[in-house]
Design a protein around this motif. Structure first.
Motif, PDB file in Angstrom:
ATOM      1  N   ASP A 119      45.974  42.513  37.174  1.00 53.25           N
ATOM      2  CA  ASP A 119      44.859  42.644  38.111  1.00 53.25           C
ATOM      3  C   ASP A 119      45.031  41.630  39.226  1.00 53.25           C
ATOM      4  OD1 ASP A 119      42.518  42.919  39.453  1.00 53.25           O
ATOM      5  OD2 ASP A 119      41.239  42.926  37.679  1.00 53.25           O
ATOM      6  N   LEU A 120      45.589  42.088  40.337  1.00 53.26           N
ATOM      7  CA  LEU A 120      45.837  41.180  41.456  1.00 53.26           C
ATOM      8  C   LEU A 120      44.543  40.618  42.020  1.00 53.26           C
ATOM      9  CD1 LEU A 120      48.736  42.914  43.390  1.00 53.26           C
ATOM     10  CD2 LEU A 120      48.773  40.664  42.357  1.00 53.26           C
ATOM     11  N   SER A 121      43.457  41.366  41.873  1.00 55.72           N
ATOM     12  CA  SER A 121      42.188  40.848  42.397  1.00 55.72           C
ATOM     13  C   SER A 121      41.787  39.586  41.642  1.00 55.72           C
ATOM     14  CB  SER A 121      41.084  41.902  42.316  1.00 55.72           C
ATOM     15  OG  SER A 121      40.815  42.242  40.981  1.00 55.72           O
ATOM     16  N   ASN A 122      42.057  39.536  40.332  1.00 62.77           N
ATOM     17  CA  ASN A 122      41.741  38.328  39.572  1.00 62.77           C
ATOM     18  C   ASN A 122      42.617  37.163  40.006  1.00 62.77           C
ATOM     19  OD1 ASN A 122      39.726  39.523  38.147  1.00 62.77           O
ATOM     20  ND2 ASN A 122      40.948  39.953  36.332  1.00 62.77           N
ATOM     21  N   LEU A 123      43.882  37.462  40.301  1.00 62.13           N
ATOM     22  CA  LEU A 123      44.782  36.425  40.785  1.00 62.13           C
ATOM     23  C   LEU A 123      44.213  35.797  42.059  1.00 62.13           C
ATOM     24  CD1 LEU A 123      47.930  35.303  40.782  1.00 62.13           C
ATOM     25  CD2 LEU A 123      48.088  36.923  42.650  1.00 62.13           C
ATOM     26  N   LEU A 124      43.730  36.638  42.960  1.00 65.24           N
ATOM     27  CA  LEU A 124      43.237  36.134  44.239  1.00 65.24           C
ATOM     28  C   LEU A 124      41.845  35.516  44.134  1.00 65.24           C
ATOM     29  CD1 LEU A 124      44.545  38.993  46.541  1.00 65.24           C
ATOM     30  CD2 LEU A 124      45.370  36.660  46.458  1.00 65.24           C
ATOM     31  N   GLN A 125      41.122  35.826  43.061  1.00 65.74           N
ATOM     32  CA  GLN A 125      39.797  35.245  42.901  1.00 65.74           C
ATOM     33  C   GLN A 125      39.868  33.774  42.538  1.00 65.74           C
ATOM     34  OE1 GLN A 125      38.032  37.880  40.072  1.00 65.74           O
ATOM     35  NE2 GLN A 125      36.983  39.061  41.631  1.00 65.74           N
ATOM     36  N   GLY A 126      41.014  33.342  42.044  1.00 65.58           N
ATOM     37  CA  GLY A 126      41.133  31.965  41.591  1.00 65.58           C
ATOM     38  C   GLY A 126      41.604  31.024  42.684  1.00 65.58           C
ATOM     39  N   VAL A 127      42.377  30.063  42.260  1.00 69.64           N
ATOM     40  CA  VAL A 127      42.850  29.000  43.149  1.00 69.64           C
ATOM     41  C   VAL A 127      43.657  29.570  44.312  1.00 69.64           C
ATOM     42  CG1 VAL A 127      44.318  26.944  43.243  1.00 69.64           C
ATOM     43  CG2 VAL A 127      42.880  27.346  41.255  1.00 69.64           C
ATOM     44  N   ILE A 128      44.506  30.565  44.025  1.00 71.95           N
ATOM     45  CA  ILE A 128      45.363  31.127  45.080  1.00 71.95           C
ATOM     46  C   ILE A 128      44.517  31.735  46.197  1.00 71.95           C
ATOM     47  CG2 ILE A 128      47.007  32.985  45.585  1.00 71.95           C
ATOM     48  CD1 ILE A 128      48.366  32.321  42.933  1.00 71.95           C
ATOM     49  N   GLY A 129      43.489  32.490  45.813  1.00 67.96           N
ATOM     50  CA  GLY A 129      42.618  33.097  46.823  1.00 67.96           C
ATOM     51  C   GLY A 129      41.947  32.061  47.706  1.00 67.96           C
ATOM     52  N   GLN A 130      41.427  31.018  47.090  1.00 68.55           N
ATOM     53  CA  GLN A 130      40.751  29.974  47.861  1.00 68.55           C
ATOM     54  C   GLN A 130      41.725  29.209  48.757  1.00 68.55           C
ATOM     55  OE1 GLN A 130      37.473  30.064  48.037  1.00 68.55           O
ATOM     56  NE2 GLN A 130      37.764  31.774  46.617  1.00 68.55           N
ATOM     57  N   GLN A 131      42.926  28.923  48.228  1.00 65.06           N
ATOM     58  CA  GLN A 131      43.950  28.254  49.039  1.00 65.06           C
ATOM     59  C   GLN A 131      44.338  29.112  50.237  1.00 65.06           C
ATOM     60  OE1 GLN A 131      47.140  27.291  46.120  1.00 65.06           O
ATOM     61  NE2 GLN A 131      47.300  25.389  47.257  1.00 65.06           N
ATOM     62  N   LEU A 132      44.470  30.391  49.970  1.00 66.77           N
ATOM     63  CA  LEU A 132      44.872  31.322  51.024  1.00 66.77           C
ATOM     64  C   LEU A 132      43.826  31.374  52.137  1.00 66.77           C
ATOM     65  CD1 LEU A 132      46.950  33.443  51.938  1.00 66.77           C
ATOM     66  CD2 LEU A 132      45.754  35.120  50.528  1.00 66.77           C
ATOM     67  N   ILE A 133      42.572  31.508  51.750  1.00 65.60           N
ATOM     68  CA  ILE A 133      41.499  31.593  52.760  1.00 65.60           C
ATOM     69  C   ILE A 133      41.388  30.302  53.553  1.00 65.60           C
ATOM     70  CG2 ILE A 133      39.018  31.853  53.127  1.00 65.60           C
ATOM     71  CD1 ILE A 133      39.029  33.504  50.487  1.00 65.60           C
ATOM     72  N   SER A 134      41.218  29.186  52.839  1.00 65.55           N
ATOM     73  CA  SER A 134      40.978  27.927  53.554  1.00 65.55           C
ATOM     74  C   SER A 134      42.207  27.512  54.352  1.00 65.55           C
ATOM     75  CB  SER A 134      40.553  26.820  52.592  1.00 65.55           C
ATOM     76  OG  SER A 134      41.548  26.609  51.619  1.00 65.55           O
ATOM     77  N   GLY A 135      43.400  27.726  53.775  1.00 71.52           N
ATOM     78  CA  GLY A 135      44.624  27.347  54.477  1.00 71.52           C
ATOM     79  C   GLY A 135      44.835  28.155  55.739  1.00 71.52           C
TER      80      GLY A 135
END
Length: 196
Positions: A2-18
């Motif tokens: 579930d890629l959505s779960n992957l992005l819901q975590g640390v990676i998603g937040q890093q991606l958005i803020s970065g």
């Protein structure tokens, strides 16, 4: 997977803020672009994997994207060289890329250059996530096709087949950029609480 779960975590937040910081785009707008873009990229990959040639092409690409990028995400984003991602998008979205960027721009208020950069950063991250799965599960071209079908099938269950159909239409459109703001809402449904 579930890629959505992957992005819901640390990676998603890093991606958005970065990306928001790097590109000077507000966090909520960056999140909105990703909410629409991630299901589109995954749907396009799934569509491409439905032919033996397409599945083999994706398998070859994933051999080069084995998940290493995920361990240095902040370095990738701050480096700002998304040219590899731009090439990936060309292969994944083909001639629909311009129309898709225009549509996302109309829905989010982010200019097309900003959207192009966000999508060019997101594509390698998604490919590395898939590449990691390929490596861990020992998948061949057929296995990758099945994996993508399952990912998109899971998104269809979350959003409903008719709503996923809007993403399919967007991938098939003639580039006129004439799509509805509902796409943002559907993307939010598909990815759950991804960017809350």
């Amino acid at each position: 997977m579930d890629l959505s779960n992957l992005l819901q975590g640390v990676i998603g937040q890093q991606l958005i803020s970065g990306l928001a910081s790097k590109l000077g785009i507000e966090n909520n707008k960056t999140a909105a672009v990703l909410t629409m873009a991630v299901p589109l990229i995954l749907s396009a990959l799934n569509k491409n994997s439905n032919t033996p040639e397409g599945a083999a092409g994706i398998e070859n690409a994933l051999n080069k994207h084995n998940g290493d990028l995920l361990s240095n995400l902040s370095g990738f984003i701050s480096g700002g060289d998304f040219s590899d991602g731009s090439k990936m998008l060309g292969h994944i979205l083909g001639g629909n890329q311009g129309g898709i960027i225009d549509s996302i721009s109309k829905s989010t208020g982010v200019d097309s250059n900003g959207i192009g950069s966000i999508l060019s950063a997101a594509a390698p991250i998604l490919m590395n996530s898939l590449g990691q799965q390929k490596q861990q599960q020992g998948l061949d071209a057929s296995g990758i096709s099945d994996l993508l079908t399952n990912v998109v099938g899971g998104m269809s269950q979350k959003a409903g087949a008719s709503e996923m159909g809007m993403f399919e239409k967007m991938l098939d459109q003639n580039g006129d950029g004439n799509t509805s703001d509902e796409l943002l809402n559907i993307g939010g449904k598909l990815l759950g609480g991804l960017f809350k």
